[in-house]
Design a protein around this motif. Structure first.
Motif, mmCIF file in Angstrom:
data_model
loop_
_atom_site.group_PDB
_atom_site.id
_atom_site.type_symbol
_atom_site.label_atom_id
_atom_site.label_comp_id
_atom_site.label_asym_id
_atom_site.label_seq_id
_atom_site.Cartn_x
_atom_site.Cartn_y
_atom_site.Cartn_z
ATOM 1 N N ASP A 122 63.630 -3.392 35.289
ATOM 2 C CA ASP A 122 63.049 -4.516 36.029
ATOM 3 C C ASP A 122 62.206 -5.321 35.057
ATOM 4 O O ASP A 122 61.079 -4.929 34.727
ATOM 5 N N PRO A 123 62.705 -6.444 34.574
ATOM 6 C CA PRO A 123 61.967 -7.239 33.581
ATOM 7 C C PRO A 123 60.623 -7.750 34.064
ATOM 8 O O PRO A 123 59.783 -8.140 33.241
ATOM 9 N N VAL A 124 60.390 -7.761 35.375
ATOM 10 C CA VAL A 124 59.114 -8.225 35.908
ATOM 11 C C VAL A 124 58.151 -7.055 36.128
ATOM 12 O O VAL A 124 56.990 -7.087 35.684
ATOM 13 N N HIS A 149 66.402 -9.363 46.616
ATOM 14 C CA HIS A 149 65.654 -10.303 45.759
ATOM 15 C C HIS A 149 64.203 -9.854 45.601
ATOM 16 O O HIS A 149 63.664 -9.844 44.483
ATOM 17 N N ILE A 150 63.568 -9.459 46.711
ATOM 18 C CA ILE A 150 62.174 -9.015 46.653
ATOM 19 C C ILE A 150 62.047 -7.737 45.829
ATOM 20 O O ILE A 150 61.056 -7.523 45.122
ATOM 21 N N LEU A 151 63.074 -6.887 45.880
ATOM 22 C CA LEU A 151 63.061 -5.634 45.126
ATOM 23 C C LEU A 151 63.335 -5.839 43.633
ATOM 24 O O LEU A 151 63.228 -4.890 42.863
ATOM 25 N N GLY A 152 63.719 -7.051 43.247
ATOM 26 C CA GLY A 152 63.922 -7.337 41.835
ATOM 27 C C GLY A 152 65.319 -7.074 41.318
ATOM 28 O O GLY A 152 65.515 -6.930 40.103
ATOM 29 N N ILE A 153 66.304 -7.040 42.213
ATOM 30 C CA ILE A 153 67.685 -6.855 41.780
ATOM 31 C C ILE A 153 68.210 -8.173 41.216
ATOM 32 O O ILE A 153 67.998 -9.239 41.794
#
Length: 391
Positions: A33-35, A240-244
């Motif tokens: 997860d880059p974020v 999207h919220i989970l960072g996929i």
């Protein structure tokens, strides 16, 4: 992962028959997860773990709150990751949540007997879940946290600004980053397994929720194409919220099925980890449902709902329908027609077991206050659950 040729103006390009290729998917096995990952790395680098540990514990404790004093990196992360994507359709999200309100009990049962076994069947991804040992306790925690996540995001208003589901998803995303941080330093972790909780593993996990309507048709439930599409869209927003990564968020159930087929072809295989996890899952289901009448049902439903390669990967015994299901269940439901369709019997049983599982999760004595399970009031009312809050 940036600049992907399948992304144009934030949207996937048109699907082709060969879109989900090994060449596309394999690089995602090395992406976390880059974020969220840099946030966790900064926390450990600055010795700021205490506050974040409290926040992560609130997932299991079912607390909506976030500590007032947080490291700046975490506060920035929470503020930057709670927005819906530009393509999100609020009406579709509401339709998807209403569908869950109607069939959520059966979907909860499918979480136990299709979603989780399907994840365990992915041999490389299952290694994360067994790497820390204490399998039985870890599986119990995993089930409770996953069930709570499902109810939080799918309850009415759960994905609205400041909704409980949004915050739960953000916490889980941070939890995944924390697990990645620790397991990367785990001496037994093998490079061929990829990055722990990598993007491909997250994508297949998301699909075990997003494709629930298709799975439940095997139990005789009916969904319109519009309902299935709205439900899938809802989970696309959650992804999207989970960072996929955007290129791993299919636009509709048909694309989702294509991605499912591609990943399961790549990752499903028998493994000791997967079978150990499934065995612990089945035992936990037996613990939740009182008595012994339903003891044979978990393996039966796994075999019924899962594709054959998945069932073969995680189950060690062929279920005996006559002994474990049909005989005692005919008696239980006063069924006199020996030729009655098997799926019809399973449909009746599934409603009963779904209710017992949810009530069991709600009220089972665990000796650990951090494992309290909360069913949103709107869902309690919709399902008529007999929980401590309604007794």
């Amino acid at each position: 992962m940036s600049a992907n040729p399948l992304i144009h103006d934030g949207k996937p390009s048109e699907s082709t028959p060969h879109r989900w290729t090994d060449a596309l998917l394999e690089p995602f096995r090395s992406v976390g997860d880059p974020v969220a990952d840099p946030v966790v790395e900064s926390i450990f680098a600055n010795n700021e773990t205490a506050v974040v540990t409290r926040m992560l514990r609130s997932i299991a404790a079912n607390e909506h709150i976030v500590p007032a004093e947080m490291p700046d990196a975490v506060e920035n992360y929470l503020n930057q990751t709670d927005d819906w994507p530009a393509w999100a359709d609020p009406e579709k999200v509401r339709i998807g949540q209403r569908l869950f309100g109607r069939y959520g009990m059966q979907m909860a049962l499918a979480l136990f007997t299709w979603s989780l076994p399907s994840c365990y069947a992915c041999a490389k991804g299952a290694q994360v879940l067994v790497s820390t040992g204490r399998i039985d306790k870890y599986v119990n925690h995993r089930i409770i946290e996953t069930s709570q996540f499902l109810l939080d995001v799918m309850a009415e208003g759960g994905l609205e600004q400041g909704g409980r589901g949004v915050r739960t998803a953000q916490k889980i995303r941070l939890l995944h980053a924390t697990i990645r941080y620790h397991i990367r330093h785990y001496p037994k972790w093998q490079p061929e397994w990829g990055t722990p909780i990598n993007q491909e593993d997250q994508a297949i996990t998301l699909l075990t929720f997003a494709l629930l309507p298709r799975t439940l048709t095997k139990l005789g439930l009916d969904f319109t194409p519009e309902e299935a599409d709205a439900f899938f869209h809802c989970w696309r927003v959650i992804g999207h919220i989970l960072g996929i990564d955007a290129s791993l968020l299919p636009r509709d159930p048909n694309e989702g099925q294509q991605l499912w087929d591609a990943i399961t072809r790549r990752q499903v295989a028998p493994s000791e980890a997967g079978r150990t996890l499934t065995h612990a899952l089945i035992n936990y289901m037996k613990e939740l449902v009182p008595g012994t009448m339903f003891d044979g049902l978990p393996a039966v439903l796994i075999r019924e709902l899962c594709d054959e390669p998945i069932a073969q990967a995680v189950l060690t015994e062929e279920p005996d329908w006559a002994r474990h299901l049909l005989g005692p269940m005919r008696s239980f439901f006063n069924l006199t027609d020996e030729a009655q369709d098997r799926s019809g019997i399973v449909t009746r049983i599934s409603g009963t077991v779904s209710r017992k599982l949810l009530e069991g999760l709600y009220s089972i004595e665990r000796g650990d206050k951090q494992l309290m399970f909360h069913i949103p009031k709107s869902l309690q009312d919709a399902w008529g659950l007999d929980t401590p809050a309604t007794r």
